[in-house]
Design a protein around this motif. Structure first.
Motif, PDB file in Angstrom:
ATOM      1  N   ALA A 145       1.180  -1.209  -0.295  1.00 45.45           N
ATOM      2  CA  ALA A 145      -0.088   0.320   0.007  1.00 45.45           C
ATOM      3  C   ALA A 145       0.674   1.473  -0.405  1.00 45.45           C
ATOM      4  N   ASP A 146       2.181   1.748   0.513  1.00 45.49           N
ATOM      5  CA  ASP A 146       2.631   2.651   0.207  1.00 45.49           C
ATOM      6  C   ASP A 146       4.413   2.095  -0.032  1.00 45.49           C
ATOM      7  N   ASP A 147       4.305   1.591  -0.431  1.00 40.26           N
ATOM      8  CA  ASP A 147       5.849   1.869  -1.777  1.00 40.26           C
ATOM      9  C   ASP A 147       5.665   1.698  -2.640  1.00 40.26           C
ATOM     10  N   PRO A 148       6.505   2.447  -3.091  1.00 44.99           N
ATOM     11  CA  PRO A 148       5.925   3.325  -4.623  1.00 44.99           C
ATOM     12  C   PRO A 148       7.309   2.670  -5.446  1.00 44.99           C
ATOM     13  N   ILE A 149       6.947   2.511  -6.532  1.00 43.69           N
ATOM     14  CA  ILE A 149       7.932   1.615  -7.653  1.00 43.69           C
ATOM     15  C   ILE A 149       8.288   2.954  -8.547  1.00 43.69           C
ATOM     16  N   GLY A 150       9.466   4.176  -8.137  1.00 44.86           N
ATOM     17  CA  GLY A 150       9.960   5.238  -8.572  1.00 44.86           C
ATOM     18  C   GLY A 150      10.648   4.943  -9.886  1.00 44.86           C
ATOM     19  N   TYR A 151      11.388   3.712 -10.165  1.00 42.65           N
ATOM     20  CA  TYR A 151      12.258   3.977 -10.939  1.00 42.65           C
ATOM     21  C   TYR A 151      11.998   2.283 -11.930  1.00 42.65           C
ATOM     22  N   ALA A 152      10.904   1.866 -12.381  1.00 44.80           N
ATOM     23  CA  ALA A 152      10.940   1.251 -13.463  1.00 44.80           C
ATOM     24  C   ALA A 152      11.902   0.968 -14.371  1.00 44.80           C
ATOM     25  N   ASN A 153      12.214   0.022 -14.796  1.00 49.32           N
ATOM     26  CA  ASN A 153      13.857  -0.352 -16.331  1.00 49.32           C
ATOM     27  C   ASN A 153      13.634  -1.281 -16.741  1.00 49.32           C
ATOM     28  N   SER A 154      13.829  -1.991 -16.107  1.00 47.35           N
ATOM     29  CA  SER A 154      14.513  -3.579 -17.374  1.00 47.35           C
ATOM     30  C   SER A 154      13.142  -4.449 -16.970  1.00 47.35           C
ATOM     31  N   VAL A 155      12.328  -5.000 -18.269  1.00 47.04           N
ATOM     32  CA  VAL A 155      11.726  -6.343 -17.377  1.00 47.04           C
ATOM     33  C   VAL A 155      12.068  -7.798 -18.171  1.00 47.04           C
ATOM     34  N   VAL A 156      11.315  -8.470 -17.359  1.00 47.33           N
ATOM     35  CA  VAL A 156      11.287  -9.784 -18.698  1.00 47.33           C
ATOM     36  C   VAL A 156       9.922 -10.669 -18.217  1.00 47.33           C
ATOM     37  N   VAL A 157       9.165 -11.495 -19.328  1.00 50.05           N
ATOM     38  CA  VAL A 157       8.153 -12.093 -19.105  1.00 50.05           C
ATOM     39  C   VAL A 157       8.235 -13.879 -18.776  1.00 50.05           C
TER      40      VAL A 157
END
Length: 370
Positions: A145-157
């Motif tokens: 609820a209170d932990d923001p994701i501030g710098y999403a960078n790389s992703v894999v599925v």
């Protein structure tokens, strides 16, 4: 005459004291942490200097620049995330260019799921899903609820649908600092190691922390058996191998679920991309700077640096460099351009015919024939 000299001396002393007070006490955004930088190996062994990345062919992208991440879609088209927030779609030869989507932020990495959706890590917004028709929706922008994701960078599925992505820094969010580059410089200078790897489950819509304690978590790739993640730690020049089952693990804890695969790289590692024949491509954004390494155990001096003009920061000189490793960390291919003509090489995307080179600031997409 003597009074004039006295007045001049007092004025000079006041200036010196003012400058000293500014350099020592003017507020800066970082709280620098001391760390131990390994002695840089230089360009030796598998990274011996070469010019195999020189003379890249170019695909001009009208009105756009900064192809930070490039990937091939399920339709065979090339997709590139640009600085403007636009994701450009084109044929592999550069023809039929059009805007696939505009996120309004800055996508730094993306992959495609089994339904053909683009799963995009937007540094300004969080983790996004983009349908084949370009419709954008937010998957997650916080942990709990209170932990923001501030710098999403790389992703894999993964094949089971699980989405793994990096949150580079919980201290410096690009949305608050004007750009991804500015936020990343602050994070690497501070060395508080707040980067982490997150996992998003599309079924439960829950986001969890896989590992934390990384100095600017960046590129990410899956092992062939999908039991491990490979993750670039940009701020400390290394690549980790991490168990996908890890749960909120501190990478510095000594757990066997997180081990350094490649250490003491000659530059700052950025993107990780799966290539052909088991290769994993790594982009080095810039070479290491000896001045930066010499300040690793001098946190107060790093804070002083931020009180000087940005041009004085030890960011390293332009130098094109991408290389490929196998899953054991062995270098199997190395391509360099000492001229740095194609700036800030952040990664490479391989097909059977071409090798596309990612860049943070290039005004075109560079590529080599395979």
């Amino acid at each position: 005459m003597r009074k004039s000299f006295i007045r001049l001396g007092v004025a000079v002393l006041v200036v010196i004291l003012t400058v000293a007070l500014y350099l020592c006490f003017w507020p800066v955004p970082i709280r620098a942490v001391a760390w131990s930088a390994p002695v840089p190996p230089g360009y030796v062994g598998p990274h011996a200097p070469n010019t195999r990345l020189s003379g890249l062919r170019r695909i001009e992208v009208a009105g756009q620049f900064g192809p930070e991440h490039i990937a091939i879609g399920p339709d065979g088209d090339v997709y590139a995330a640009m600085t403007s927030g636009a994701i450009i779609r084109m044929r592999p030869d550069g023809s039929d260019q059009r805007v696939f989507a505009r996120t309004g932020g800055r996508v730094l990495g993306f992959a495609f799921d089994a339904d053909g959706r683009m799963i995009a890590a937007d540094a300004m917004s969080g983790l996004l899903a983009i349908t084949p028709t370009g419709e954008i929706s937010l998957l997650t922008n916080r942990v709990g609820a209170d932990d923001p994701i501030g710098y999403a960078n790389s992703v894999v599925v993964a094949k089971d649908g699980m989405i793994y992505f990096t949150d580079s820094s919980t201290r410096f969010a690009p949305a608050a600092w004007g750009s991804t580059l500015q936020a990343s410089v602050l994070d690497v200078l501070e060395q508080s190691a707040t980067g982490r790897v997150l996992a998003y489950d599309p079924k439960s819509r829950r986001t969890r922390i896989v590992v934390h304690g990384l100095s600017f978590a960046n590129g990410i790739a899956l092992s062939t058996d999908e039991r491990s993640l490979f993750v670039n730690e940009t701020g400390r020049y290394r690549i980790w191998k991490i168990d996908v089952a890890a749960d909120d693990l501190d990478v510095g804890s000594g757990s066997p679920q997180a081990a350094v695969l490649v250490d003491n790289l000659p530059g700052y590692p950025d993107n990780l991309m799966r290539g052909r024949d088991g290769r994993i491509w790594v982009g080095l954004f810039r070479p290491r700077n000896p001045a930066a390494d010499s300040l690793a155990d001098k946190p107060l001096l790093r804070e002083v640096l931020l009180r000087l003009p940005r041009s004085m920061l030890p960011l390293g000189q332009p130098y094109g460099h991408v290389f490929a490793i196998d899953e054991s960390g062995r270098v199997v291919e190395d391509l360099q351009d000492p001229s740095g003509a194609y700036p800030e090489t952040t990664g490479a995307t391989e097909t059977d015919k071409q090798l596309f080179i990612h860049s943070l600031h290039a005004d075109a997409i560079g590529w080599l024939s395979r």
